[in-house]
Each structure stands twice: as structure tokens, then as C-alpha cells.
Design an enzyme around this catalytic site. Structure first.
Site, mmCIF file in Angstrom:
data_model
loop_
_atom_site.group_PDB
_atom_site.id
_atom_site.type_symbol
_atom_site.label_atom_id
_atom_site.label_comp_id
_atom_site.label_asym_id
_atom_site.label_seq_id
_atom_site.Cartn_x
_atom_site.Cartn_y
_atom_site.Cartn_z
ATOM 1 N N SER A 175 4.588 -1.648 4.228
ATOM 2 C CA SER A 175 5.088 -2.736 5.048
ATOM 3 C C SER A 175 5.571 -3.951 4.277
ATOM 4 O O SER A 175 6.442 -4.652 4.738
ATOM 5 C CB SER A 175 4.034 -3.145 6.071
ATOM 6 O OG SER A 175 2.809 -3.337 5.453
ATOM 7 N N GLU A 233 -9.132 -0.852 8.466
ATOM 8 C CA GLU A 233 -7.811 -0.991 9.042
ATOM 9 C C GLU A 233 -7.847 -0.680 10.534
ATOM 10 O O GLU A 233 -7.296 -1.386 11.355
ATOM 11 C CB GLU A 233 -6.827 -0.061 8.340
ATOM 12 C CG GLU A 233 -5.393 -0.332 8.746
ATOM 13 C CD GLU A 233 -4.430 0.667 8.130
ATOM 14 O OE1 GLU A 233 -3.302 0.263 7.846
ATOM 15 O OE2 GLU A 233 -4.797 1.846 7.953
ATOM 16 N N GLN A 278 0.835 -1.191 0.000
ATOM 17 C CA GLN A 278 0.000 0.000 0.000
ATOM 18 C C GLN A 278 0.875 1.247 0.000
ATOM 19 O O GLN A 278 1.801 1.349 0.815
ATOM 20 C CB GLN A 278 -0.855 -0.028 1.278
ATOM 21 C CG GLN A 278 -1.793 1.137 1.443
ATOM 22 C CD GLN A 278 -2.066 1.419 2.921
ATOM 23 O OE1 GLN A 278 -1.179 1.786 3.669
ATOM 24 N NE2 GLN A 278 -3.297 1.234 3.329
ATOM 25 N N GLY A 279 0.603 2.176 -0.899
ATOM 26 C CA GLY A 279 1.385 3.413 -0.937
ATOM 27 C C GLY A 279 0.522 4.615 -0.591
ATOM 28 O O GLY A 279 0.046 5.337 -1.476
ATOM 29 N N TYR A 280 0.289 4.816 0.681
ATOM 30 C CA TYR A 280 -0.511 5.971 1.111
ATOM 31 C C TYR A 280 0.387 7.024 1.785
ATOM 32 O O TYR A 280 0.488 8.152 1.353
ATOM 33 C CB TYR A 280 -1.584 5.552 2.117
ATOM 34 C CG TYR A 280 -2.781 4.808 1.553
ATOM 35 C CD1 TYR A 280 -2.847 4.442 0.199
ATOM 36 C CD2 TYR A 280 -3.837 4.444 2.377
ATOM 37 C CE1 TYR A 280 -3.948 3.747 -0.293
ATOM 38 C CE2 TYR A 280 -4.936 3.753 1.881
ATOM 39 C CZ TYR A 280 -4.992 3.402 0.551
ATOM 40 O OH TYR A 280 -6.067 2.715 0.075
ATOM 41 N N SER A 281 1.033 6.613 2.906
ATOM 42 C CA SER A 281 1.767 7.579 3.738
ATOM 43 C C SER A 281 3.000 8.111 3.025
ATOM 44 O O SER A 281 3.627 7.421 2.226
ATOM 45 C CB SER A 281 2.223 6.909 5.032
ATOM 46 O OG SER A 281 1.121 6.483 5.768
#
Lengths: 361, 399, 361, 399
Positions: free
Chosen positions: B159, B242, B124-127
Site C-alpha cells: 500500500s 492486522e 510490506q511485501g507479503y501478497s
């Protein structure tokens, strides 16, 4: 009347700070943490040039004969830098044991070498403040030691101060027969501890330690020094948190302008300031107010443990995700305070001792 | 109040138990996520409806009816038997529900089946390093150049980046739009040229997370979920999931029970920790808090099953309370061990593989991650108690 | 599966709320607090019309035979209104003692009169959860009671449920010879307690109370009900704090827009929500999960005491100076939770009991 | 570190002790503030320099040199001997220093001597019902009409209004000026027509405070300290003094010692509270905090004596920590007594006159009063840690 540090103590703190700023910065600390063969000799010899190991050594033995408060001032600086150094074991516990229980010859033999930084003494005294199953050292009439000591501070020392099951102290050379150390990997990588197995190791008793109060006095001092280390580390974490909050932007503002962040920092400061005064007084009392010394040592140890835990958590939270990573190295201070919380007695047990000292338990 | 699941569910629970008893030999044991045993086990679970239970058959799922209690029973029984359940990970838990809700038919058919099968692993590429709690201020950009997006920037806290085939990623595609409205939700392969992964060491000294850097990464134009500028809404469609998964109360219960055992064996000066009244008082306090959160969780579950909307606050407070509680609980574990509680890494005298220290720090990370406690309190007060948002600050011109 | 209140329980809560909104508002509470002759009869008879005293009385004895959870729902409402009513003593403790230990004749004689609101029974059971020096009641063979009971709930009742030193229950008429009550002025003026001096007072034993577990079961139930009262009061204080913050302006903003105020309210909500679930479960367990009943009652009592203390302080702070005055009457809830914290066992002692229940102490 | 006060101070301490021993029979015993014994005692103390020590002789003071240690010794010895010291009250502690700094010569000569002598009693009119922590937003107005101010509005928390001859009062005289700049500092008699006093019952059920209402109260024009519009600065010139006086650490110490005694006598089920380890643990925690604040206070005192400026933070945190600590300490007193801790008002079984409940609530009041803990934290972070003020909110037009 003067409650606080003298000008000389201020200068002492500054000189240690300056040296550690230059020679025990975070990169140096990381190197020590990562390399089990690194004894931090450069740091200790530099500190020796400043007189750090000599702080509590009497002048007659090549030291500078300062007070417990001076020793606490140094500990604050070491804590603030999370600096690896055999200070607690060598310069504090071993020196105190030798002063209180060593004979003239022993003092003459060891103290000058401690003072000039050439002799490092590890401390196997954990059983004095709480013994575990299977850990106990027995001293036999032939001068040999048998048994096991846990949580030995600074296992890569040249010799060990060992407390036996009757609360007497002995000195053992690290390279003597029957001496075996096993490193105990633990969370604070700025200090090392080990298990010490003694199977007939030749030793030298400190004959003055027949008085059981001697061992307790050594522990009192050790507790204040550990608390001072936490004080320094806590102040450093607060300083870092405030500095970070002033430059980190979120939602188009520096986070230091958010009331929630400001209040977290204010709460840390509100805990640290009185704790500092308590710590200084506890150190002062060791030399000057014998009636209160033990109680104050307990209060300082237990209270700073709680303050340190609160500040460690809160300062990390102020840093957000960055506080959780290794990038800024904030966790070195967090873990150092975690270590200090447990060594020489955790807060619950030390508080119970504070009650006993007052006849309340 | 009726805490029984009812007879039909008792039968279902027995079915699950029978399945586990019959098949547990086939369960993977510590093999990697791409290994054959893992994929075979996943396939078996899907067939029986113990994984991908409600996902349509045409997308590789089991095609069952949604049933919260059955899902709970499956989770309980697999956990109790200490047998691995279906594949987790951000692909299964976050991307698949997102695609089911907002993906095109082509996207569903292309991505969901291999993800469920374990053949396609996602991160996941959010932050972003600069964004933190202010997720919507992300700066990784994607500019359309012909038929491709050209992506530059970086992500953090990804992660499984080093294991993933693909990433689902929030990028800024409309630099002139308002903060939340300039973001798009892209999917692309992690072996696309221009992607660099650097492990991020955390305070536990593990590399559970990564930083991911993008330099002129070119991605086909149609690998977008939703429309341009809708990425924020796409991501938030499932972000709530989440939060719920942090600080599982049943895990906390297991941990308290372990703590009690530990307190019966750890001694100082011959006194067991459980015989130290100050420790005991802390234990019981924590036990009550764990029980309260377990019951809070039951209440939420029940409210979902019964289609009630009366547990809004109970849900909002979960992440805050559960992470703080676990941190405190693990800290008590350290304290009752004293110096033994410090042990960490491979060495003698380690209790429970050093998990008390590890969790103590990890849950401090969870207090921070996924919305710090400060952000949680904002949310609780605003959404839960109807208190006003902070007034907009006067931003000096130019900033 | 249903974790939560049933529709009927929701309606019960609503009906009690509605009655108390109208007939036990703050003005009515103040009147009770200021007038020692005010027994709150109007409130109790109104509640009786709603079936409140009959909640735990079996249908065979004129009650409605509901569960402990229903009784807790009523207690939440009473706490939310800081309502004066002999609920804990009469409708809970006395009914439970009669159900568990009264014989058929006693049940037939007392329960219907409790259920219809015509009989109020005070509870002299404090010694069961912690006896003080000089406080103990002895039951003689001739059926008379001798001694002193402290902290007797609802001293203006018609009769008393008295626990003797062997944990057996007795009923004593208030107007019998040898019965003397002395009011004990205390901080929570929405409830009254007294000292009960018994000098040969004729009494009626509840013969089934030979089993010492009976007394403990009555206390378990009482603890859950007290905790439910605190839950209701805490929720009310939070609601008042949020409402006040939304209308009070400072620095040109409603204070509800300050992050510090918002976070205080969020912290209260975060404590209350899980505590509510715990309380409901503890009440449920009394009837349905006997293995867990005592432990859950202890957890609910001790945990709600802490939550109540936190919320009482925090909600007062959110109100600023206005919270400290009598003007809004906020302190009635604050003090009610303070009372609940101590009766039937303070949190430290109840936690120790929770440990004992599990074989840990 | 040198905690002795030095030989000259030992001599001074002996002097004070001798004075007390010789004169203690003349000390008032519970008489009211205007009574002859009180005034005679005050006169005697001023003559000997134990009250109004540093105030010039021409204004009715003793005319001594400022000496913080002597002031401390006087306080310590009178407290230890349980003999009343010099007159306190808001006139002596707040108005007199203000006039000395900012009053005209006429004002000093008119107001200071009778105030010090106990012939003129003052109350303070700062707080308003609508203002609270935002003191500067006060709305009580004073309009000049010929040679008189005409005052309308109300004040709250005026603690001695019902006893006072005069009030020193903040009023808004320049309605068009900015918030802090429109305020003036007026002095006027409490028997001026148009003043109504209503006692304010607080949560301890005592009336320690009042509300004061002004309706067309007419006050001579020259009864102003400082210039028009300078009232905020006049008031703040000495506001710091008040903060320091809350939560005296020596009082906390006495209270802890009393708590220990209480714990030795209170029993439940035959167990003394001091033998309950959970209570003991709480006691020792609190004892450490009390000791820490006492030492913090010593450090501040020492810093003042030695003219150091290094205890800024130590001072800023005092009010926050001391009031929270006292509240916790009094709460522990209640808990160790259990139900006996609830007793309040005249009745049997009252311990220490019900002071544990009373202080528990009173110190909650002090947590709130004089700047709530929230305001204190703002101050600590801004003045102590250099963190920025909150950005100005965008205020909708018209508000």
C-alpha cells in the site's frame, strides 16, 4: 404457447452481442469512461445500423415497431457489455413519450431521426419517480420552461425530454437559449447524468401528456428496461466469476473446486434464473397484459435491484483481490448495477408503489 | 460487569485531555508523513507516552509499562478531539513489533528508532498476484549469491510502496522445502536497483495499492529476520494484529450516527428518509448489529485486560462481521440518498465527500482482503469450533 | 473494568446448568410437553433451592437481590436446556412489578414466597407490548377486574400479575371467583400460555403503577430475559450442530469436514458471539445505564429474534433429516426461539419502538 | 412470447370443466385411499383421460398421447375447482414410470394395473438412517439364498409404509462392488414376515414418515427390476420427477394471496398488519420472488413443450429456491400474526388450522429432504455451471 424469447429475439440479441463484443469491449468502455468528450458516437451509430434505436419506433415512422420485450432483450445485451449508449433515454423513454403523447407532426419530426440514430434525446424525467428539494420544472403559458431537473440521462444529447411538475412532457433543444447542463460525476462511468437548469428555455409540449397515466406508463417501461440492463450485467458478472474460478488456482486446486466458491456461484445462478423469467414476463405484460403491467414493472425493478446487488458483491468476492482492482474491469458492471438500483426509484420506494398499485398501501 | 475504567484511569484520561488542549496547535494538519510538523508531533507524543508507549527507551520509544486501557484511552481521546495520534503505517504497526520479538539486537537498534521517529518509512511485501488467500504459496525467490540475496518476482497490495524507504518482504529461499518452510523474511531498501513500482488502480478508482516487481534485486545476506526458512513464522508472529484493526466498531458507530443525521435531511417527494419506515427498519437493524460488535469489542478488550482466554471465538469472528456490517451500512447510506447516493468524484450534490460510495466499495475490498470471508469462515470453524480441516485433496501426479 | 460475567455469575450459570443437566434433560422436557397436568414442580423447587426465583428479590424480602444481568445468566441456562419453568412470569415480571409498584405490605406478602419457590405468579401483560381486538382488562373502582387477557404466561400459576388497559398492574388469585383460564395450545411445548377471562375477579392493585413508565420498565426487563433465553437456546443448537457434524459421516467423511457445513457453523458462531455481548450489555444497562436501557432492551429483543431464527434454521439443516425428526428433540429449541421471537413484541414492532425511543419515529 | 395455450387447448380446457361440473358429485370427500369412492373416481378419471393419461390401455391406463399442456390444464382445472385429481402416491408417480421404462413385460402386467386402480399401494425404500444425502452408501443388504433374497437392514422416511401393500426398495446385493454398482431394485410385499414399521415423529409432531426394519425378510428372486447391481440406475431413471414436485409455484401464489387477506384482518394495537410498512415491504419482496418462480416454471413448461433444451439451470435451481421461498413466506405469516402465529394444535384463535406454523416447519423439512440445499448447490454448480466436483479426499487406509 411460448414463454421465452422467439427465434427473432434470439437473433436480435446475438446481433447486438456480436456488435458490442467487437466495438464496445472493455477497452472501448474504459476510453468512454476516461474521456468526457467521447460521446460514444461510433457505438451508437453502429447500433443504429442494427436497428437498436428503432426497436420501439413504429414502422410508419421509419422504425421496426417491436415490443417492449424486444427492447428488454437489447437492454440485457447493453448491460452485459456495460456499454455506453443513450438507449434508455433516446430509444426507450423519448420514443415511448412521443408514441403516447406526441402528435402526428411531432412523431413525424422526431421518430424517424431517432430511429436512424441521428437524433439523441436526453431524458429529464427523474422527478416523476421521486422529486428532490429544489428540483422541479415549470412550464409557462408562453411555452418556456423554468426550473431545474436533476439526474438527467445522457446530457450530451441533441435535445431533452423534460417532465414538468404536472407530469407533462416537453421537448427542448439542447442548444436553445436558457438551457444549461452541469455534469454530475457519479460512480457508474458508463453512463452520464447531469443537472439541467432551464431559464425560459423555449420548448415544445407533447400535448397528449395531459393524461397523468401517460407519464406513469413511460416510467413503467423505463423501469423494465433498467431492470433488463441489470439482468444482463448480473449474468455477465456470474459468467466472469465462474470462468475466473475455473482457471484461478489456490492451494493447488482451481478455486472452482472449493465448495464455498461453488456455492457462491450456485446462489448467484439461483437468483438470476427466476429473475430472468420475471423480467421477461414484466416486459411482455407491458404490451400484452395491461392489468398486470405496472405491478410487474415494479416487481422487476425492485427485485432485479436486489439480485443485482447480491450478484455484484458475490461475483466480486469470487474474484478475490482481483475483483477489487481495476485490472479486469469487473467494477464497471458492479457500478452499472449500482446505478440501475437508484434510477427511476430505489427498491424500497418501488415496492411501496407495488403495494399501492394493489390497493395495499 | 463494570464498565468504568476506574479512578486511576479517569485521572489518566484527564491528563491526555489536558495534553491535547495544551498542544493541539502543534499537531500537523494534513502534511505528508515525512514533513517536519509530523515528525515533531511524533517526538512530542513519544516523550509524553502517547506514541510508542511501551517500546523501550533505548529503541526510541517511551519505555512505559503495557497497559491496554491506557492505550485505549489515548486512542479514544485523540479520536474524539480529532487530533492526529502517533505515526501509524506498516513499519510502526507491523515491523517494529516483529523486530522487538524476533529481531537481533543490531536490527532493533538500526531500524526501530528511525521508524518510530518517522525517518524511515516501510512497506510490506507479503501478497503476490498468484497467491491470494494462499499466502504461503508465494513464488518470489531469493537465491544466495556470495554475500547477497538475489531477488526475483513480484508483490501486490503493497500500500505505501511509492512512499517507502524500505520493505519487509517474504521471499522463497528454500525451493525444495515444504510450502511454509521455504520462506524467509528479508528487509531491504526500496531504492535498490531492480525494483519497479506500478500503482494498482482499484474499484474506487484510487491507487491505494501498488504492484512491486523485483528483477535481480541484490540485498545483503544479513538483512534477514529470523533464520532462513523461518519467514512464515516471523510474519505470522504479528499477523493477528492486522485483522483486529479492520472495521473498528467505534468508527461504525460514528458512521451510524452520521447516517441518522443524513436521513433527517435527505428527502424524496418531500418525505425525509427517516420518515420512510422501510429505511428506518433497516437503520435500526444495522444499529443493533453495530452495537453488538461494539460490545463484542469491549468484551475482547476486557478479556485482554483481565488476562482471560475466554474470547477466542469473539475475536475470530470480528473481521468477518465488521467488514460485512460496514459494507451493509454504507450501502444503506447510498440507498437512502437514492440518485444522490451515486454521486462520486468532484461535483455538485456530493454528500460527505462521496464517502458512502467510497466506503461501500472499500469495505467490499476489506471483505476480500486480509483473508476473504470464505477464509474467515474456515478459520472460525476450525480454530473456533474445532471442526476438521478439509481432507487433503488427491493431487494428480505432476501438479 | 470488566465486560463480561463475574466469577460469581459464572458459578451461578454453572450451578443452574448442572441442576438442569440432571433434572431437566430432554426426557424430562418431553414429559412436561406431553402431560398437561405436569407443572414441572420438581424443576421449579430444585431451582428454588439454587435461589433462581430469588435472584431479583431484594435481600430484605428473603431474596438474594442480584442484578438483571444475573437474571439474564439464569435465563440463558434455561434457554439452553429448553427448560419448563415459570421463570419469566414469576421470577422476572412479577418480581419487577412488585419491586417497582408494590407497596411495602405487598412486597412483604409476596416476594418472600416467590423467593422460596412456594408462590408461582403467571403474567397477563401481553397487551402492554401489543393489544389485540377484544383483549383488554378494565379495573373497576370496587377492585374487580373485567375483560380478557391473551397470551398469559404460565397459566397453571397460583396467582396472576395482570396489566389493565391503563398500564396499571393488579394481582389476582388463580382460585378467585370470576377467573377462568383457557389453555392456548401453541408450538413451543416447553412453555404454556392461556387466555384469561376476568369477570368481576377480586384483585389487589399495585398502587405504585400509576406511573406509566413502570409498566414499560417491566417490559424492558422481560424483553432482555426473553432475548437471553434465545441466546442460550441458540448457543445450544450451535453446539449440538457442531457435535453432530463431527460424528455424522457422509461420503466417507465426517460432515464437519465439508466446507459448506463448516461455513454454516461459522456463520452461526459469527452471529451468536456479538449477540451475546449485546445481550449482556442490555442487561447491564437496565441497572446501570438508565439512559440506554430501553433502547438496548429493544435492540437485544429484536436482534436476538433474528439471530435465533437464523440459528434455528441453520442448525436444523446441519442435522439433515435427523434435525427434522423428533428423535434428537432439536425442535424443542427451534420452537422455543420461535416463541421468544413473538412474545413481548415481534422484531418489526420492537425495532419501531427502538426508533421511537431515539426520537426517530 | 405467447402465453395463450392456443384454441385447441381452450376447447380441451372447456371439456375438463364440463367433466368436473357434471361429475363433481361423484368425487370422494376425504375417504381413505382404498375406499370405494376413491377407486370409482380413479376409474372414471382414467376412462376420460384425466388420470394415467399416457399409460397404455393394456396396463390399465388411458392410452393417450403425451401432451404436457393437457396435463397442465387438467392439473390447473382440478385444483381450481378444488376437486381431487387422479391417485398420486409413490406407486403411481415413481414406480409406474420406472416399470414402464425398465420393467419386464410380466412386471408391467402384474403391477401397473392394480397400482393405477388403487388396489395396490406402494411405499418407497430408498433412504437409510446412515446414508442421508449420500444415498448410494446404503447398507441394507440382500443375500441370495436359493431362490430367495434375504434382506436385513432398515429404511427411513418411508412416508406411506403403514398403509402400503408393497415396497420398492434399494438394497445392496453386491457387497464387493463399487458403491453405486452394488445396489439392486427389489419389489416385495409389506406383509412379508420380518418387516417392522415404526412411525417417525417429525418436528411438526405428526407421523408423516416411518422407519422400516427388515430382519431376514425373504423375497422371491425374480422380484427385481433391472439386473443385479443396476438398482442405482433404475432408481435414478425417474428420480428427477420427485424434485420437480416440491414447492409448486401456484401453491405459493395461493399462499401469498391468503397472506394478503390475513394481513388485512390481523391487528396489533389497532393497526392492521397490511398497514405496517415493514411487514408490507417484506410482503412485496416475497410476492416478487413468488412471481419470479412462477414465471420460471412457465419458462420450463414452455421449453418442454417446444422441445428446447435451454432451461437446464432454470430447472436445477427450482427445488432450492422454491423450498427456501416457501419457508420464508410461511415465516412472514407467523410474524404478521405475532403471538397468534404461535398457535398450534386444536385450540382457540387458530388461524388457517395452524397451517402457517405447520408449513414453516414442513418446508424446512423440504429444504433438507430430497437433497439438502447444500447438495442442491453442489448440483447447480457442477451440472449447471460446469464447475468441477470436489477433488476426491485422501481416505486413510482402512476406512
Amino acid at each position: 404457447m411460448e414463454f421465452g424469447l422467439s427465434e427473432e429475439q434470439g437473433l436480435l440479441r446475438e446481433s447486438v452481442d456480436r456488435f458490442l463484443d467487437d466495438h464496445a469491449d472493455l477497452d472501448r468502455v474504459r476510453k468512454y469512461a476516461d474521456d468526457p468528450h467521447d460521446r460514444g458516437d461510433d457505438i451508437w451509430s453502429g447500433l443504429a445500423e442494427l436497428g437498436v434505436p428503432a426497436v420501439l419506433v413504429p414502422e410508419t415512422h421509419g422504425g421496426i415497431g417491436l415490443t417492449a420485450l424486444d427492447a428488454a432483450v437489447v437492454a440485457e445485451s447493453l448491460g452485459a457489455h456495460a456499454a455506453p449508449a443513450p438507449y434508455l433515454s433516446t430509444a426507450v423513454l423519448a420514443v415511448a413519450a412521443l408514441r403516447l403523447a406526441g402528435d402526428e407532426a411531432q412523431q413525424g419530426a422526431y421518430l424517424p431521426r431517432i430511429a436512424d440514430g441521428s437524433l439523441r434525446i436526453g431524458a429529464a424525467v427523474s422527478e416523476l419517480s421521486g422529486a428532490r428539494q429544489g428540483a422541479a420544472v415549470e412550464a409557462r403559458d408562453d411555452g418556456t420552461l423554468h426550473g431545474k431537473a436533476l439526474f438527467v440521462l445522457d446530457p450530451d444529447a441533441d435535445a431533452f425530454l423534460v417532465a414538468d411538475g404536472t407530469r407533462r412532457f416537453h421537448l427542448v433543444q439542447a442548444d436553445a437559449g436558457g438551457v444549461e447542463t452541469t455534469l454530475l460525476p457519479q460512480v457508474d462511468r458508463t453512463r452520464r447524468i447531469a443537472e439541467l437548469a432551464l431559464s425560459g428555455a423555449p420548448s415544445e409540449p407533447l400535448r397528449g401528456s395531459g393524461d397523468p397515466d401517460v407519464a406513469l406508463q413511460v416510467i413503467d417501461l423505463g423501469r423494465v428496461i433498467v431492470a433488463a440492463d441489470t439482468l444482463g450485467a448480473a449474468q455477465e458478472m456470474l459468467d466472469q466469476a465462474v470462468a475466473y474460478a475455473k482457471q484461478r488456482e489456490q492451494f493447488n486446486r482451481v478455486i472452482a473446486s472449493f465448495q464455498a466458491v461453488k456455492h457462491l456461484c450456485a446462489e448467484m445462478a439461483a437468483e438470476i434464473e427466476p429473475a430472468r423469467a420475471l423480467l421477461w414476463y414484466a416486459a411482455h405484460a407491458l404490451d400484452e397484459v395491461p392489468d398486470e403491467a405496472r405491478l410487474m414493472a415494479c416487481h422487476a425493478k425492485a427485485h432485479l435491484a436486489e439480485v443485482g446487488q447480491f450478484v455484484g458483491k458475490t461475483a466480486t468476492i469470487v474474484h478475490g483481490g482481483m475483483g477489487f482492482t481495476d485490472l479486469l474491469g469487473l467494477h464497471y458492471w458492479f457500478k452499472r448495477m449500482g446505478f440501475n438500483r437508484q434510477v427511476l426509484g430505489g427498491p424500497e420506494r418501488v415496492r411501496e408503489e407495488a403495494a399501492r398499485v394493489q390497493g395495499l398501501a | 460487569m463494570d464498565l468504568s475504567y476506574g479512578p486511576q484511569y479517569d485521572a489518566f484520561r484527564q491528563e491526555v485531555r489536558d495534553f491535547i488542549a495544551t498542544h493541539r496547535d502543534q499537531a500537523p494538519r494534513g502534511q505528508g508523513i515525512r514533513s517536519e510538523p509530523v515528525k515533531r508531533w511524533q517526538k512530542l507524543l513519544i516523550e509524553h507516552g502517547y506514541a510508542a508507549r511501551t517500546i523501550p527507551v533505548e529503541y526510541g520509544g517511551h519505555g512505559g509499562e503495557p497497559d491496554i486501557l491506557k492505550a485505549r484511552i489515548i486512542g479514544e481521546e485523540f479520536a474524539a478531539a480529532q487530533v492526529p495520534g502517533g505515526l501509524g503505517g506498516q513499519g510502526v504497526s507491523m515491523l517494529v513489533p516483529t523486530l522487538l520479538e524476533l529481531g537481533t539486537e543490531e536490527q532493533k537498534r538500526e531500524f526501530i528508532p528511525p521508524t518510530l521517529a518517522g525517518d524511515m518509512v516501510w512497506c510490506q511485501g507479503y501478497s503476490e498476484p498468484g497467491a491470494g488467500s494462499d499466502l504461503a504459496s508465494l513464488r518470489t525467490s531469493a537465491v544466495l549469491d556470495g554475500d547477497e540475496w538475489v531477488i526475483n518476482g513480484s508483490k501486490i497490495w503493497t500500500s505505501t510502496a511509492h512512499l517507502a524507504d524500505w520493505i519487509f518482504c517474504l521471499v522463497r529461499t528454500e525451493p525444495d522445502a515444504k510450502k511454509h518452510q521455504g520462506i524467509s523474511f528479508l528487509l531491504f531498501r526500496m531504492d535498490t536497483p531492480g525494483i519497479e513500482i506500478r500503482p494498482l488502480v482499484d474499484m474506487t478508482m484510487a491507487s491505494n495499492f501498488n504492484e512491486v516487481f523485483f528483477t535481480d534485486v541484490r540485498v545483503p545476506k544479513d538483512q534477514i529476520v529470523g533464520q532462513r526458512g523461518e519467514g512464515w513464522y516471523v510474519a505470522n508472529a504479528i499477523l493477528g494484529h492486522e485483522r483486529d484493526s479492520l472495521g473498528d466498531p467505534n468508527a461504525s458507530l460514528a458512521r451510524v450516527n452520521r447516517l441518522v443525521e443524513l436521513m433527517k435531511t435527505e428527502t424524496v417527494d418531500g418525505q425525509r428518509a427517516i420518515d420512510n419506515p422501510a429505511f428506518r427498519d433497516r437503520l435500526i437493524k444495522i444499529q443493533a448489529r453495530v452495537t453488538a460488535l461494539r460490545m463484542n469489542d469491549m468484551r475482547i478488550l476486557s478479556s485482554r485486560i483481565n488476562g482471560r482466554g475466554d474470547t477466542g471465538l469473539a475475536r475470530l469472528i470480528t473481521k468477518l462481521q465488521a467488514t460485512e456490517l460496514r459494507h451493509d451500512l454504507e450501502g444503506l447510506g447510498i440507498d437512502i440518498m437514492g440518485e444522490f447516493g451515486l454521486m462520486f468524484g468532484k461535483g455538485p450534490h456530493l454528500r460527505d465527500q462521496g464517502s458512502w460510495q467510497n466506503h461501500y466499495m472499500y469495505f467490499l475490498g476489506l471483505i476480500i482482503g486480509g483473508g476473504t470471508s470464505q477464509i474467515q469462515k474456515n478459520i472460525i470453524s476450525e480454530r473456533g469450533l474445532g471442526m476438521p480441516r478439509e481432507p487433503k485433496a488427491v493431487v494428480p501426479a505432476g501438479s
